[in-house]
Design an enzyme around this catalytic site. Structure first.
Site, mmCIF file in Angstrom:
data_model
loop_
_atom_site.group_PDB
_atom_site.id
_atom_site.type_symbol
_atom_site.label_atom_id
_atom_site.label_comp_id
_atom_site.label_asym_id
_atom_site.label_seq_id
_atom_site.Cartn_x
_atom_site.Cartn_y
_atom_site.Cartn_z
ATOM 1 N N LYS A 208 0.846 -1.208 0.000
ATOM 2 C CA LYS A 208 0.000 0.000 0.000
ATOM 3 C C LYS A 208 0.877 1.252 0.000
ATOM 4 O O LYS A 208 2.096 1.170 0.180
ATOM 5 C CB LYS A 208 -0.904 -0.016 1.236
ATOM 6 C CG LYS A 208 -0.156 0.105 2.554
ATOM 7 C CD LYS A 208 -1.073 -0.115 3.747
ATOM 8 C CE LYS A 208 -0.294 -0.029 5.049
ATOM 9 N NZ LYS A 208 -1.112 -0.444 6.209
ATOM 10 N N TYR B 49 15.061 31.579 2.893
ATOM 11 C CA TYR B 49 13.930 32.424 3.320
ATOM 12 C C TYR B 49 14.017 32.721 4.813
ATOM 13 O O TYR B 49 14.332 31.838 5.608
ATOM 14 C CB TYR B 49 12.612 31.709 3.041
ATOM 15 C CG TYR B 49 12.331 31.488 1.576
ATOM 16 C CD1 TYR B 49 12.466 32.521 0.652
ATOM 17 C CD2 TYR B 49 11.925 30.237 1.125
ATOM 18 C CE1 TYR B 49 12.192 32.306 -0.694
ATOM 19 C CE2 TYR B 49 11.643 30.014 -0.211
ATOM 20 C CZ TYR B 49 11.780 31.050 -1.116
ATOM 21 O OH TYR B 49 11.518 30.838 -2.442
HETATM 22 C C1 LIG Z 1 -0.396 -1.395 6.968
HETATM 23 C C2 LIG Z 1 -0.986 -2.673 7.360
HETATM 24 C C3 LIG Z 1 -0.180 -3.798 7.569
HETATM 25 C C4 LIG Z 1 1.333 -3.741 7.548
HETATM 26 O O1 LIG Z 1 1.814 -3.046 8.670
HETATM 27 P P1 LIG Z 1 3.387 -2.895 8.952
HETATM 28 O O2 LIG Z 1 3.453 -2.354 10.336
HETATM 29 O O3 LIG Z 1 3.890 -1.914 7.954
HETATM 30 O O4 LIG Z 1 3.997 -4.226 8.789
HETATM 31 C C5 LIG Z 1 -0.815 -5.001 7.821
HETATM 32 N N1 LIG Z 1 -2.161 -5.081 7.877
HETATM 33 C C6 LIG Z 1 -2.968 -4.015 7.696
HETATM 34 C C7 LIG Z 1 -4.440 -4.176 7.785
HETATM 35 C C8 LIG Z 1 -2.411 -2.770 7.436
HETATM 36 O O5 LIG Z 1 -3.206 -1.708 7.267
#
Ligand SMILES: *Cc1c(COP(=O)(O)O)cnc(C)c1O
Length: 394
Positions: free
Chosen positions: A44, A287
Site C-alpha cells: 500500500k 527564506y
Molecule cells: C499497513 C498494514 C499492515 C502492515 O503493517 P506494517 O506495520 O507496515 O507491517 C498489515 N495489515 C494491515 C491491515 C495494514 O493496514
C-alpha cells in the site's frame, strides 16, 4: 549505476532500491516463520513510497500473497502478471470499494475484504456480473483497533447476509489488525485482541457454516515478536522494506532473539547539487534569513525540497551525507531547494552528490532519524516521498 546528468526537476534527485536488501528481509522472515505459515507483502501507499511499479517485480516472486488498499492496485497486479507471464499470486484488497470495483475484483480473481454491512448491497451487482467463480472475501473483525471491521457484538448479525450470497461470495478468510504492538514493550493489549479474534472468527465460521478460514492478523511487529499471532499468513509491510516498526519493536526484538535481527533498508535517496559556491562570512542563506554564515563558507544547493518529500521541519536541523561526511542543512528547506554547508568536505565548486537518506561510507541517515527530526515516524517519511521521483533498482 551512473549519476544522471540532466537536471529536470523530477530527475534531479532519485531513489535507489536495493533488491538484495529486500531478499535479505524476506529470508529473515522465512527463517522466523513456520514452514506452513505463508508470507504476505503489503504494497500500500505506493509500496511505502518505494514505488509500486518498481517494487512489484522484486516482491512478487518472493512472497505468497500481496495486500493492497486500493482495488486499482490489485487490478494493476493482475495486468502486470498477464503482461510479464508471471504466475498469479493471491492478491487481497484490504481497503473499501464500491460495487463496480467488487465486480472487477471478482472477474480478476482478486480477494476482497468485507468490513461493513454495506456489502449486502453489492450482492445484486455481483449476480448481474455472472462471475465464472464466486468472489473470494476475507471478513475484517474489529478486535480493538476501532477502525474498520465487525465488532464481536456485530459479527453474527451483520454478516448474516453472506449465508444467502454463497452463489457470488465465498468467505475464505478472517482478519484483524493490532492497535498497540509497536508502541509498547509489553503486549497485554495484543493478547487481548488475539483472544477476541479467536472467539470472533470462531463465531463467524460457525454462523456461516464454513469448513475453514484463512486467519491473518500479524503485521511486521507482531509477526516478529509474538509467534501466536502468525496464524496462516502474515501481512508484512515496513519490515520487508528494511525499516523497524518502532524503536520499542527493535528493543523487544533484541530481548526476544537475544540479539537484534538485522533488517536491511531497501531505499536510499540521492541528489546531485545544482550549484556549489562560496559565500563570505556574514552572508545569509534561505527564506527568513535564518542562517548567517559564521565563516567564509562553501554551500551546495540541491534541487530537492518539501515538494519531493523532504520535510520542512528539517530546516536548520537535519544533515545530509556528502563524501561520507555529515553536512548540515542550513537555512530553511524550500519547496524545490535545499542548501547544505559543505565547507568541511569540498575544496572547489564541482558538483557533489548528497545522500539524503541511506548510507555513504561509514555514515547513515536512516528514515527513523529523518522521522525524529521531523516529529513523525519512518512510515510517514518514506510514504511521502514524491511519486514523481525517479526510482532505480540497484
Ligand atoms: C499497513 C498494514 C499492515 C502492515 O503493517 P506494517 O506495520 O507496515 O507491517 C498489515 N495489515 C494491515 C491491515 C495494514 O493496514
Amino acid at each position: 549505476m551512473t549519476t544522471p546528468t540532466h537536471s529536470h526537476a523530477s530527475h534531479a534527485s532519485w531513489l535507489e532500491l536495493d533488491a538484495r536488501a529486500l531478499a535479505a528481509n524476506v529470508a529473515l522472515f522465512r527463517n522466523l516463520l513456520a514452514p506452513d505459515t505463508r508470507m504476505g507483502a503489503v504494497l500500500k501507499g505506493n509500496a511505502y513510497g518505494h514505488g509500486f511499479a518498481q517494487m512489484l517485480p522484486l516482491v512478487h516472486p518472493l512472497v505468497d500473497a500481496i495486500y493492497v488498499i486500493d482495488p486499482q492496485d490489485a487490478l494493476a497486479i493482475r495486468e502486470r502478471e498477464r503482461k510479464e507471464g508471471w504466475p498469479e499470486r493471491q492478491v487481497v484488497v484490504l481497503g473499501a470499494m464500491g460495487g463496480e470495483e467488487a465486480m472487477a475484483c471478482g472477474k480478476a480473481r482478486v480477494d476482497v475484504t468485507i468490513a461493513s454491512g454495506e456489502w449486502a448491497e453489492f450482492v445484486q451487482t455481483l449476480r448481474a456480473a455472472e462471475l465464472a467463480e464466486p468472489l473470494r472475501a476475507h471478513v475484517h473483525l474489529d478486535t480493538g483497533l476501532g477502525r474498520e471491521g465487525f465488532t464481536p457484538e456485530e459479527v453474527a448479525t451483520h454478516t448474516a447476509f453472506l449465508k444467502d450470497a454463497r452463489d457470488v461470495i465465498t468467505v475464505c478468510g478472517a482478519l484483524t489488525h493490532f492497535a498497540n504492538t509497536e508502541d509498547v514493550t509489553e503486549q497485554t493489549y495484543a493478547f487481548h485482541q488475539l483472544r477476541t479474534f479467536a472467539s470472533s472468527s470462531e463465531r463467524l465460521q460457525a454462523s456461516l457454516g464454513l469448513p475453514s478460514l484463512e486467519r491473518h492478523l500479524a503485521a511486521s511487529a507482531a509477526a516478529m515478536l509474538i509467534p501466536e499471532t502468525r496464524a496462516d499468513i502474515v501481512r508484512l509491510g515496513i519490515a520487508l522494506y528494511g525499516l523497524w516498526p518502532s524503536s520499542e519493536t527493535r528493543l523487544s526484538a533484541r530481548v526476544v532473539f537475544g540479539k537484534q535481527p538485522q533488517l536491511a533498508p531497501v531505499l536510499s535517496w540521492k541528489c546531485e547539487s545544482q550549484l556549489v559556491k562560496r559565500i563570505p562570512q556574514g552572508a545569509y542563506v534561505g527564506y527568513g534569513c535564518t542562517w548567517k554564515a559564521p565563516r567564509d563558507s562553501r554551500i551546495a544547493v540541491f534541487p530537492v525540497g518539501y515538494f519531493d518529500g523532504y520535510p520542512r521541519l528539517l530546516s536548520g536541523r537535519g544533515h545530509v551525507l556528502v563524501g561520507g561526511a555529515r553536512c548540515p542543512v542550513v537555512g530553511r528547506v524550500m519547496m524545490n531547494h535545499l542548501v547544505v554547508d559543505v565547507s568541511d568536505v569540498v575544496s572547489d565548486e564541482r558538483p557533489v552528490v548528497a545522500t539524503l537518506l541511506g548510507r555513504d561510507g561509514g555514515e547513515e541517515v536512516c528514515a527513523e532519524l529523518l522521522g525524529s527530526w521531523a516529529q513523525t515516524i519512518n512510515y510517514e517519511i518514506v510514504t511521502r516521498l514524491g511519486p514523481h521521483l525517479r526510482r532505480v533498482v540497484v
